[in-house]
Scaffold this motif. Structure first.
Motif, PDB file in Angstrom:
ATOM      1  N   UNK B 745       0.611  -1.246   0.247  1.00  0.00           N
ATOM      2  CA  UNK B 745       0.267  -0.167  -0.232  1.00  0.00           C
ATOM      3  C   UNK B 745       1.100   1.104   0.555  1.00  0.00           C
ATOM      4  N   UNK B 753      -4.869   2.948   7.979  1.00  0.00           N
ATOM      5  CA  UNK B 753      -4.987   1.881   8.288  1.00  0.00           C
ATOM      6  C   UNK B 753      -4.704   1.546  10.208  1.00  0.00           C
ATOM      7  N   UNK B 754      -3.319   1.860  10.319  1.00  0.00           N
ATOM      8  CA  UNK B 754      -3.108   1.317  11.528  1.00  0.00           C
ATOM      9  C   UNK B 754      -3.048   2.215  12.841  1.00  0.00           C
ATOM     10  N   UNK B 755      -3.519   3.471  12.304  1.00  0.00           N
ATOM     11  CA  UNK B 755      -4.595   3.871  13.305  1.00  0.00           C
ATOM     12  C   UNK B 755      -5.751   3.833  13.219  1.00  0.00           C
ATOM     13  N   UNK B 756      -6.278   3.129  12.743  1.00  0.00           N
ATOM     14  CA  UNK B 756      -7.546   2.785  12.547  1.00  0.00           C
ATOM     15  C   UNK B 756      -8.446   2.736  11.927  1.00  0.00           C
ATOM     16  N   UNK B 758     -11.043   4.034   9.398  1.00  0.00           N
ATOM     17  CA  UNK B 758     -11.861   3.209   8.112  1.00  0.00           C
ATOM     18  C   UNK B 758     -11.309   3.695   6.603  1.00  0.00           C
ATOM     19  N   UNK B 759     -11.508   2.366   5.301  1.00  0.00           N
ATOM     20  CA  UNK B 759     -10.815   3.057   4.163  1.00  0.00           C
ATOM     21  C   UNK B 759     -12.184   2.951   3.630  1.00  0.00           C
TER      22      UNK B 759
END
Lengths: 445, 773
Positions: B745, B753-756, B758-759
């Motif tokens: 990515x 993403x690592x920080x949560x 949402x995509x």
């Protein structure tokens, strides 16, 4: 003391013998509701037979933890429990990614329900249909439910062994995005499509069809099993449905008298995921001047250099690494910012596992790198980079005598000669003059 | 004859001469001691450390030379500089300085004196300043006499204009170059005076040493021909000039071509063509002289006219043709920037970005030269009085060096010696006049001045008699001084002088006071302005004690101890040598600014957004990025203040991607606060400088102390870099470049993403396209 040492060695030796056929460890964590464990006993027994050490964990159990002190606790994680909505605290998409960076392999089965995998899958460029969809197909005509679909194993697959009978599938299809690291293992049949269980086309399909993107959730561009290999060579297998691994499908006949290929396919997919098959490694790379054998710290421009790579492949039957000469499209780059040389690195006939090429170092000094960057779908990525400075010739490394410099040599020689002649004449002439003067003086006297 | 004060009469001439020479030796010794001592402030106030930027490279190179020997140094290819291009050090360096240190090192070790190479490097410049004082003495002696020589030696020994480049630790080419400059000039003058091929050869040898030591040798290459040309134009062609110039040019040029970095430049570049041209002209003039002695004057006239025309036309066209054909390199940009001070800023921002290439400010003339700058014109004017060949040299030198010193700050260094010489001539003339004990005759009775035996005005043979106009020369009016010269040259018969002791004492006391102030000024400037190593900064605590700010070394040692040995560090080029020297890590660019594109690449990475910069960083294998940030401490020489140069240099290579106006606010201000332009706020440099800066103030007003601007409450975020190290006072900040994401990515979404976060839900793209035509 010595005996203790031998004992430890012995234990390790035994461990090697008892080791599973995986190249990266034999501990497997299976996240699955204990009640459903018997449904997949054929698959699990198969794994245990190979020597894998299975640990089971219910989705809401707190132990055993996935990651202890930043180190993954298991070499492989099988994630079969995907219908559950809630999981224990330490099972999150983020920890699963962390597992991957810790080189843990994942075998993940999707479900129709929305859960943590719904937000996890897009990170792998996996595009899931709307929740509740599953793969349907009306062909070939059969007694079974339309959502249980027989799928041909592609003959070109290098993961599922050739000759495997078609497999039964039931579950979610998905589309693969444009991430180059993901590739399909099993594609959906061309006649199949995604819809919810009642066979009513979901809105998404209709929407998409209206926009001109006819048949987006349909056809063979859908995959039902996909492989993903991270840049760190951890492997992830995505499955549209866990039923593929079930005892029921494994025993089910695909046509009269022919058993389905599910058992074989499941074992093969697991073998790939657990780093058994298609595992390569570069044992060593060296480089040296042609006709010598010791690697040099740096090379001079225009040197002729031989580069050698030793490559092994893991043999799961013996549990051993064996030299492998089967790669025919390996390339070597000699790079400084851009590749100055890109050449084939062919296997050397007669010496297994050895790949060698001879190249002439470019006429350009700088810090160069020998780069092998071999990425093939399913295979372990082979990456190697060796830094070597290329230097200009030493002050005494140039030719001493140049034929092009003859005008200068001639000039220097003629000037020297001229000086010599001049000096001689001058001195002689001086002597004569003084003689003359003396003579004159004598005469005068 | 009456004298103003009693003189001993019972002294023999040899006693006087011996005493005078002993005194001279003692005085020179003391001057050398003073020259060395005043340069040791840096060691005493700080420590024995290499200063600034370029000296760090010289030091590193010297260590290689000392450890591996000369041939290894000669063939040294440094793979850590200009990564990944590398640097052929042997062929791109003036090796004179390192070779000198290496010789001293080996010499001392041959005597089993285990002196550390660092201490030799640190103390080389003070040592050579003593030699410079001696060379200046010899040079000035040729101009006037020994007393002027001693004065000049004393001046050059402590004048700040020279100390600025030669304090202990300032281990740069200039440290030995000024000595070589003065000694070459001395040999040249000596050769010219005596017509000796020996001195001409000596001048050539020292010229060769100079070529090997400093790029400023081009100054000699052009000064001597200009002098020779001026002498010829003045009709002073002589066989002495011919011998001196030809022996210097032939041997000097051939030997200078032995330096690999110079190579064929002496016959291929425009800067050296003047010397070649004068060499040719000398041959023609010499031939003309010969022809004249053998031909009748009518024939000679005709021959001369034809020859001059033909040669002029052929020479000019030949030069132009050769330049066009590429045989002679045209003038370089650095050369143009000497004539047009705006040139560099327009076309070669990399040269203009160096602070020492800026035009000199007026106050720095006084700061560097103090009262010498007032005496200097008087000395030059005095040179006109006699106007011997060597005086012409000083006059030309003075004019040329004054101009260059006005163009570039660093060329103040070449002006300083001539200022000292001219001032010493002027000052010693003044002293001669007022210390001369002979009183003038009451009436205009012409009598030749006796050679005076007083120690104070020893041996001024030429013209001690007529120097009373010094009291007028003190008035800086040029007209008055000129009329004096006229008076001096025309009315040398009339004896003039000073009566009585009182007038003498007033002037002498006043002059001594000026000398005293000069010494105080020099000491003060040296200790306060020129002795900072700039690697270590000093500040004063509230109680007056000294506080050492050691952020640079802290950060460089962090790099040295915590990073992989082959980790590539990217920084702006100013810090390249220091990183290589102190942290021992490969750098992308350094102070040897030979490759504009590579520097522009770094400038582009620094001035573009993270997404654009990241591929550049990966391509160059960058592991760490180092920035200098002064906003917390008020250190104004930081990267944000240099940032516009990075933008300009990058713009020179990528005018489509980087545009300087984008980094200003719409009002045209250079701001870093919440009114900063978006290009500014997204640039890597800005982000790295102010990353987490606001947090430091705990919710209070974050203020950048250099730019006096209030920073926004929420600072920039970084996706592609991780903060690795920040020094105590935040001067040096080091960031680690992240590896590519494991899942392929881009790092921004991986971070999200690592920080949560949402995509956004993606939908499959249709692989079939409707046919639209």
């Amino acid at each position: 003391m010595l005996s203790l040492y031998t004992f430890i060695l012995l234990i390790f030796g035994l461990a090697v013998v008892l080791d599973a056929k995986s190249s990266s460890g034999n501990s497997v964590l299976v996240i699955l509701d204990p009640a459903r464990r018997p449904d997949y006993s054929i698959f699990f027994d198969g794994l245990q037979e190979k020597g894998y050490d299975l640990t089971f964990r219910a989705p809401k159990d707190e132990t055993p933890v996935l990651i202890q002190d930043d180190i993954p606790s298991f070499a492989h994680v099988v994630f079969f429990e995907s219908d559950t909505k809630h999981f224990a605290k330490d099972i999150t998409p983020q920890t699963l990614v962390e597992l991957l960076s810790g080189k843990t392999n994942l075998l993940i089965a999707l479900s129709q329900k929305q859960n943590l995998l719904t937000s996890f899958a897009p990170e792998f460029s996996l595009i899931l249909p709307p929740p509740g969809s599953s793969l349907l197909s009306y062909f070939p005509e059969r007694k079974e439910n339309n959502s249980v679909v027989p799928i041909e194993v592609p003959s070109s697959s290098n993961i599922i062994s050739a000759g495997t009978a078609p497999v039964w599938f039931s579950g979610v299809p998905f589309v693969l995005g444009n991430n180059p690291l993901i590739f399909p293992i099993l594609n959906a049949p061309a006649e199949s499509f995604a819809a919810d269980a009642e066979g009513i086309t979901p809105d998404a399909l209709a929407d998409a069809a209206e926009k001109g993107g006819e048949g987006l959730w349909a056809g063979s561009q859908l995959a039902v099993a996909a492989g993903f290999q991270t840049l760190g060579n951890a492997r992830v297998a995505w499955l549209g449905g866990v039923e593929l691994f079930s005892n029921e499908f494994a025993k089910k006949e695909i046509s009269k008298g022919v058993k389905s290929g599910n058992q074989q396919a499941a074992a093969d997919i697991a073998a790939w995921t657990f780093q058994e098959s298609l595992v390569l490694r570069i044992d060593s790379t060296t480089h040296h001047l042609v006709n010598t054998s010791v690697p040099k710290e740096h090379y001079t421009i225009n040197d002729v250099v031989e580069y050698i790579a030793q490559i092994s492949r893991f043999n799961p039957n013996k549990g051993k690494w064996e030299p492998y000469s089967g790669i025919n499209d390996l390339q070597l780059e000699f790079t400084m910012l851009d590749p100055h040389i890109r050449t084939a690195l062919p296997p050397v006939p007669g010496s297994p596992g050895k790949y060698a090429v001879t190249l002439r170092v470019p006429d350009r000094h700088g810090v160069f790198k020998f780069v092998i960057n071999h990425k093939r779908k399913g295979w372990t990525y082979l990456q190697s980079s060796t830094t070597v400075p290329v230097v200009p010739p030493r002050h005494d490394g140039y030719p001493r005598f140049l034929s092009a410099a003859w005008p200068y040599y001639a000039g220097a020689i003629s000037t020297s000669l001229g000086f010599f002649v001049f000096s001689a004449l001058y001195l002689a002439g001086d002597a004569r003059e003084t003689n003359l003067r003396k003579a004159k003086g004598a005469k005068a006297q | 004859m009456s004298t103003a004060y009693p003189l001993p009469t019972n002294l023999s001439k040899t006693t006087v001469a011996n005493t005078a020479s002993l005194l001279r030796i003692v005085a020179l010794g003391l001057i050398s001691a003073a020259a060395i001592a005043s340069r040791l402030f840096a060691v005493i106030n700080f420590e024995s450390i290499i200063h600034e930027f370029d000296p760090w490279f010289n030091y590193r190179a010297t260590r290689v030379l000392a450890a591996k020997g000369f041939y290894e140094f000669w063939n040294w290819f440094d793979p850590t500089a200009w990564y990944p291009l590398g640097r052929v050090v042997g062929g791109t360096v003036y090796p004179g300085l390192m070779a000198t240190s290496g010789v001293i090192y080996n010499f001392l070790h041959a005597f089993n004196l285990p002196v550390d190479i660092r201490n030799i490097c640190v103390l080389l410049a003070p040592g050579f300043s003593a030699l410079t004082a001696w060379a200046t003495y010899m040079f000035t002696k040729e101009m006037k006499d020994e007393s002027a020589g001693l004065l000049a030696a004393a001046f050059i020994g402590i004048v700040p204009g020279y100390i600025s480049r030669s304090v202990a630790g300032s281990y740069d080419n200039e440290a030995i170059a000024i000595f070589l400059l003065m000694f070459t000039f001395y040999c040249w003058i000596k050769a010219l005076k005596t017509g000796s091929a020996l001195f001409g050869t000596l001048a050539a040898v020292f010229y060769f040493y100079m070529v090997a030591a400093w790029g400023g040798y081009a100054f000699i290459t052009n000064m001597i021909p200009v002098h020779a040309l001026a002498l010829m134009l003045m009709g002073r062609f002589s066989s002495r000039l011919y011998v001196a110039y030809c022996s210097w040019y032939a041997i000097g040029t051939l030997s200078s071509m032995q330096v690999p970095f110079v190579g064929f430049q002496p016959v291929r570049t425009s800067e050296h063509m003047g010397a070649l041209g004068v060499f040719g002209l000398l041959q023609i003039v010499a031939f003309a002289q010969l022809a004249r002695s053998h031909l009748s004057s009518k024939q000679f006239q005709n021959l001369l006219t034809v020859a001059v025309i033909v040669m002029g036309v052929v020479g000019t066209f030949g030069f132009i043709a050769l330049t066009y054909m590429g045989w002679i390199a045209p003038w370089t940009g650095r050369f143009y920037s000497l004539w047009d001070t705006g040139y560099a800023k327009k076309y070669i921002p990399i040269i203009a970005s160096v602070s020492e290439h800026q035009p000199t400010a007026w106050p720095s003339f006084f700061m560097d030269l103090q009262f010498l700058i007032f005496l200097f014109p008087a000395g030059v004017v005095l040179c006109f009085r006699e106007l011997r060949d060597e005086h012409v040299f000083v006059i030309i030198y003075a004019v040329v060096a004054s101009y260059f010193a006005g163009v570039m700050v660093r060329l103040m260094l070449t002006l300083t010696p001539v200022v000292c010489v001219a001032s010493a001539v002027a000052f010693s003339s003044l002293m001669d006049t007022y210390l001369d004990p002979t009183q003038p005759e009451a009436e205009g009775e012409s009598r030749p001045a006796e050679v005076d035996a007083s120690a104070a005005s020893n041996g001024s043979t030429a013209s001690t008699a007529s120097k009373k106009e010094k009291e007028k020369a003190k008035k800086p009016a040029a007209g008055g001084a000129l009329s004096d010269i006229v008076a001096a040259t025309s009315s040398s018969k009339k004896s003039k002088g000073v009566w009585g002791l009182d007038t003498r004492l007033v002037v002498i006391a006043h002059s001594l006071l000026m000398l005293g102030f000069f010494v105080f000024h020099c000491t003060w400037v040296t200790s306060s302005a020129y002795s900072s190593p700039s690697v270590v900064l000093a500040s004063t605590n509230a109680d007056g004690s000294q506080h050492i700010i050691d952020d640079f070394r802290e950060a460089y040692y962090w790099l040295r101890q915590n990073t992989a040995e082959d980790a590539v560090v990217m920084s702006w080029w100013d810090y390249g040598y220091q990183i290589a020297g102190m942290a021992d890590r490969p750098t992308l660019v350094d102070n040897n600014t030979w490759n504009n594109t590579h520097i522009a690449t770094v400038g582009k990475a620094m001035s573009s957004s993270e997404e654009v910069a990241y591929p550049i960083l990966r391509k160059h294998d960058v592991d760490y990025v180092l920035v200098i940030f002064g906003g917390l401490l008020g250190y104004s020489g930081d990267d944000i203040n240099k940032f516009l140069w990075m933008v300009r240099i990058a713009q020179g290579v990528w005018p489509d991607e980087i545009q300087e106006p984008n980094y200003f606010t719409p009002q045209g201000e250079y701001r870093v606060d919440d009114r900063a332009s978006s290009a500014m706020r997204n640039s890597l440099m800005y982000k790295m400088s102010y990353y987490r800066f606001a947090e430091l103030f705990g919710g209070g007003q974050a203020v950048d102390r250099v730019r006096q601007q209030t920073m926004p409450k929420t600072g920039p975020t970084l996706d592609y870099l991780d903060e690795a190290f920040t020094s105590e006072n935040w001067i040096v900040r080091i960031y680690q470049v992240r590896k590519e994401d494991d899942l392929g990515r881009d790092l921004k979404s991986a971070n999200a993403f690592a920080q949560g976060k949402k995509r956004k839900r993606t939908k499959p793209v249709s692989k079939r396209r409707a046919i639209t035509v």
